[in-house]
Design an enzyme around this catalytic site. Structure first.
Site, PDB file in Angstrom:
ATOM      1  N   GLU A  41      -4.387   3.294   6.386  1.00  0.00           N
ATOM      2  CA  GLU A  41      -4.249   3.204   4.988  1.00  0.00           C
ATOM      3  C   GLU A  41      -4.814   4.295   4.187  1.00  0.00           C
ATOM      4  OE1 GLU A  41      -5.455  -0.785   2.703  1.00  0.00           O
ATOM      5  OE2 GLU A  41      -6.490   0.577   1.683  1.00  0.00           O
TER       6      GLU A  41
ATOM      7  N   SER B 105     -10.478  -0.912   3.345  1.00  0.00           N
ATOM      8  CA  SER B 105      -9.716  -1.113   4.605  1.00  0.00           C
ATOM      9  C   SER B 105      -9.263   0.293   5.147  1.00  0.00           C
ATOM     10  CB  SER B 105      -8.653  -2.127   4.205  1.00  0.00           C
ATOM     11  OG  SER B 105      -8.946  -3.281   3.734  1.00  0.00           O
TER      12      SER B 105
ATOM     13  N   ARG C  88       0.837  -1.271   0.113  1.00  0.00           N
ATOM     14  CA  ARG C  88      -0.052   0.072  -0.080  1.00  0.00           C
ATOM     15  C   ARG C  88       0.814   1.217  -0.119  1.00  0.00           C
ATOM     16  NH1 ARG C  88      -2.812  -3.972  -0.585  1.00  0.00           N
ATOM     17  NH2 ARG C  88      -5.292  -4.055   0.231  1.00  0.00           N
TER      18      ARG C  88
HETATM   19  N1  EPU Z   1     -10.640 -11.066   9.951  1.00  0.00           N
HETATM   20  C1  EPU Z   1     -11.124 -11.331  11.201  1.00  0.00           C
HETATM   21  N2  EPU Z   1     -12.123 -10.406  11.573  1.00  0.00           N
HETATM   22  C2  EPU Z   1     -12.603  -9.321  10.843  1.00  0.00           C
HETATM   23  C3  EPU Z   1     -11.781  -9.278   9.604  1.00  0.00           C
HETATM   24  C4  EPU Z   1     -10.786 -10.230   9.152  1.00  0.00           C
HETATM   25  O1  EPU Z   1     -10.870 -12.124  12.127  1.00  0.00           O
HETATM   26  O2  EPU Z   1     -13.371  -8.620  11.194  1.00  0.00           O
HETATM   27  C5  EPU Z   1      -9.398 -12.468   9.836  1.00  0.00           C
HETATM   28  C6  EPU Z   1     -10.199 -13.072   8.588  1.00  0.00           C
HETATM   29  O3  EPU Z   1     -10.934 -14.189   9.255  1.00  0.00           O
HETATM   30  C7  EPU Z   1      -8.778 -13.399   7.864  1.00  0.00           C
HETATM   31  C8  EPU Z   1      -8.075 -12.575   8.032  1.00  0.00           C
HETATM   32  O4  EPU Z   1      -8.529 -11.740   9.068  1.00  0.00           O
HETATM   33  O5  EPU Z   1      -8.350 -14.710   8.502  1.00  0.00           O
HETATM   34  C9  EPU Z   1      -7.625 -11.566   6.640  1.00  0.00           C
HETATM   35  O6  EPU Z   1      -8.875 -11.047   6.509  1.00  0.00           O
HETATM   36  P1  EPU Z   1      -9.331 -10.717   4.863  1.00  0.00           P
HETATM   37  O7  EPU Z   1      -9.097 -11.778   3.989  1.00  0.00           O
HETATM   38  O8  EPU Z   1     -10.740 -10.233   4.906  1.00  0.00           O
HETATM   39  O9  EPU Z   1      -8.258  -9.651   4.442  1.00  0.00           O
HETATM   40  P2  EPU Z   1      -7.680  -8.456   5.112  1.00  0.00           P
HETATM   41  O10 EPU Z   1      -6.427  -8.878   5.433  1.00  0.00           O
HETATM   42  O11 EPU Z   1      -8.741  -7.895   6.265  1.00  0.00           O
HETATM   43  C10 EPU Z   1      -6.855  -7.321   2.926  1.00  0.00           C
HETATM   44  C11 EPU Z   1      -6.974  -6.107   2.369  1.00  0.00           C
HETATM   45  C12 EPU Z   1      -8.179  -5.780   1.535  1.00  0.00           C
HETATM   46  C13 EPU Z   1      -8.186  -6.809   0.564  1.00  0.00           C
HETATM   47  C14 EPU Z   1      -8.443  -8.354   1.352  1.00  0.00           C
HETATM   48  C15 EPU Z   1      -8.475  -9.438   0.241  1.00  0.00           C
HETATM   49  C16 EPU Z   1      -5.533  -4.695   3.597  1.00  0.00           C
HETATM   50  C17 EPU Z   1      -5.232  -3.434   4.424  1.00  0.00           C
HETATM   51  N3  EPU Z   1      -6.572  -4.925   3.164  1.00  0.00           N
HETATM   52  O12 EPU Z   1      -7.785  -7.182   3.988  1.00  0.00           O
HETATM   53  O13 EPU Z   1      -8.170  -4.468   0.980  1.00  0.00           O
HETATM   54  O14 EPU Z   1      -9.401  -6.842  -0.166  1.00  0.00           O
HETATM   55  O15 EPU Z   1      -7.202  -8.527   2.138  1.00  0.00           O
HETATM   56  O16 EPU Z   1      -7.059  -9.558  -0.258  1.00  0.00           O
HETATM   57  O17 EPU Z   1      -4.411  -5.050   3.106  1.00  0.00           O
HETATM   58  C18 EPU Z   1      -8.211  -2.291   0.907  1.00  0.00           C
HETATM   59  O18 EPU Z   1      -7.054  -2.080   0.957  1.00  0.00           O
HETATM   60  O19 EPU Z   1      -9.219  -1.332   0.904  1.00  0.00           O
HETATM   61  C19 EPU Z   1      -9.024  -3.581   0.922  1.00  0.00           C
HETATM   62  C20 EPU Z   1     -10.307  -3.774   1.123  1.00  0.00           C
END
Ligand code: EPU
Length: 337
Positions: A333, A237, A163
């Protein structure tokens, strides 16, 4: 150029803020004219693309807002399976991805359905589902706002990180990205490793997904977790996923054996901020105007009638409580104006 323009339609949080000056750029030549104007020379300026990653913290933006709206997508080079596609900065990102998928060009499909415009995508190196913009970014053209000269930035010159790019740091506000060239391929090369993708495909009995099916799967997964910005204000995010050193992670894992994590190439470990925020008790929290999205704790939402400052206050409370519980400082972010 317009004055006193309401920016509410131009930021996905949907906060009210008034721009002292506002100009929409539909042609790169308009930019050359703009940088000669007294308003440009004397006022601070903000380059706005889709407005999906910005938080207006004041009721008035005391300067000039420049909205990029230039259009055009063309194949500029084809050689066997290799294709180079040029997209102008004001093109809608999810529409661009849709078009590439429809043409059978691989390379941006996992970035489907991310709200925003092409010109903003390199600034924060958008990423999702195991893919980042930098993976298909060949180069971009940007205008030096001091001289009006254009400059090509190669992938390396952009200093991409998680990012991050040079446009968020050393060159912030100094250049406007006018177009982006993508290196794509007609050869099947699907990235299905990211956990949710496989699960989703299995649940829908898709064994060998096509490019279109993968695109549609990612759209469906995003829809199930992230709010539609047309219905509920948010900026995706809000925080970045923090990276901690191995020793700190091992201690965390002893206390929370099921903590999700991703190993980084440098030996450190990335921890999902959404998980930390949920475990700190914030998921689904809301007051009158703002809250933490009930399906994904990494997303802060605006229910209407609030101000950018409400989100600032909420984000600081979340940061403090995550730090107290886990000893990890999470950072936004989203850009603050
Ligand atoms: N999780 C939780 N609780 C929550 C949210 C997530 O326990 O409320 C756990 C999930 O169960 C999973 C892990 O955290 O094990 C990761 O969650 P997720 O796959 O939803 O992805 P993220 O790391 O929360 C990142 C990006 C997103 C992108 C997704 C999918 C960042 C800051 N965010 O989110 O990007 O869509 O992966 O690849 O890196 C954005 O940048 O605006 C964005 C939406």
């Amino acid at each position: 150029m317009k004055t006193n323009v309401n920016l509410q339609p131009y930021n996905s949080f949907g906060f009210k803020a008034t721009a002292k000056h506002f100009v929409e750029i539909n042609d790169v030549n308009d930019l050359l004219e703009l940088i000669k104007t007294p308003e440009f020379k004397t006022e601070k300026h903000l380059i706005l693309s889709g407005g999906n990653n910005i938080l207006f913290t004041n009721d008035c933006f005391d300067g000039l807002v420049i909205l990029m709206n230039t259009k055009g997508i063309e194949v500029i080079h084809e050689d066997g399976d290799d294709v180079i596609v040029r997209a102008q900065a004001g093109e809608d990102w999810p529409e661009f991805v849709k078009q590439m998928v429809a043409k059978g060009f691989y390379g941006v499909e996992n970035l489907a359905h991310i709200p925003g415009k092409v010109g903003a995508a390199p600034v924060q190196n958008i990423g999702a589902y195991g893919m980042e913009l930098k993976d298909s970014f060949l180069q971009c053209e940007a205008m030096d706002l001091a001289t009006g000269k254009t400059r090509i930035f190669t992938n390396e010159a952009c200093c991409f990180g998680y990012r991050e790019s040079i446009f968020k740091h050393e060159l912030k506000g100094l250049y406007i990205i006018t177009s982006v060239d993508f290196q794509l391929t007609k050869k099947s090369d699907l990235k299905l490793e990211y956990g949710n993708i496989k699960t989703y495909l299995e649940q829908n009995d898709i064994v060998h997904p096509s490019l279109q099916q993968l695109h549609d799967a990612i759209c469906a997964i995003r829809d199930s977790k992230l709010p539609d910005v047309k219905q509920l204000g948010s900026a995706g995010s809000f925080f970045k996923n923090p990276v901690v050193d191995k020793a700190q992670f091992d201690t965390l894992q002893q206390a929370y054996p099921t903590i999700p994590h991703y190993d980084e190439p440098d030996g450190r470990v990335k921890v999902p901020a959404g998980w930390l925020i949920e475990k700190a008790g914030w998921k689904g929290w809301r007051d009158e105007h703002v809250g933490v999205y009930e399906k994904q704790a990494l997303v802060l939402v605006h229910y209407g009638g609030g101000r950018g400052q409400d989100i600032v206050n909420l984000s600081q409370r979340i940061q403090k409580s995550v730090e107290e519980k886990f000893g990890i400082r999470i950072s936004p972010e989203v850009n603050f104006d």
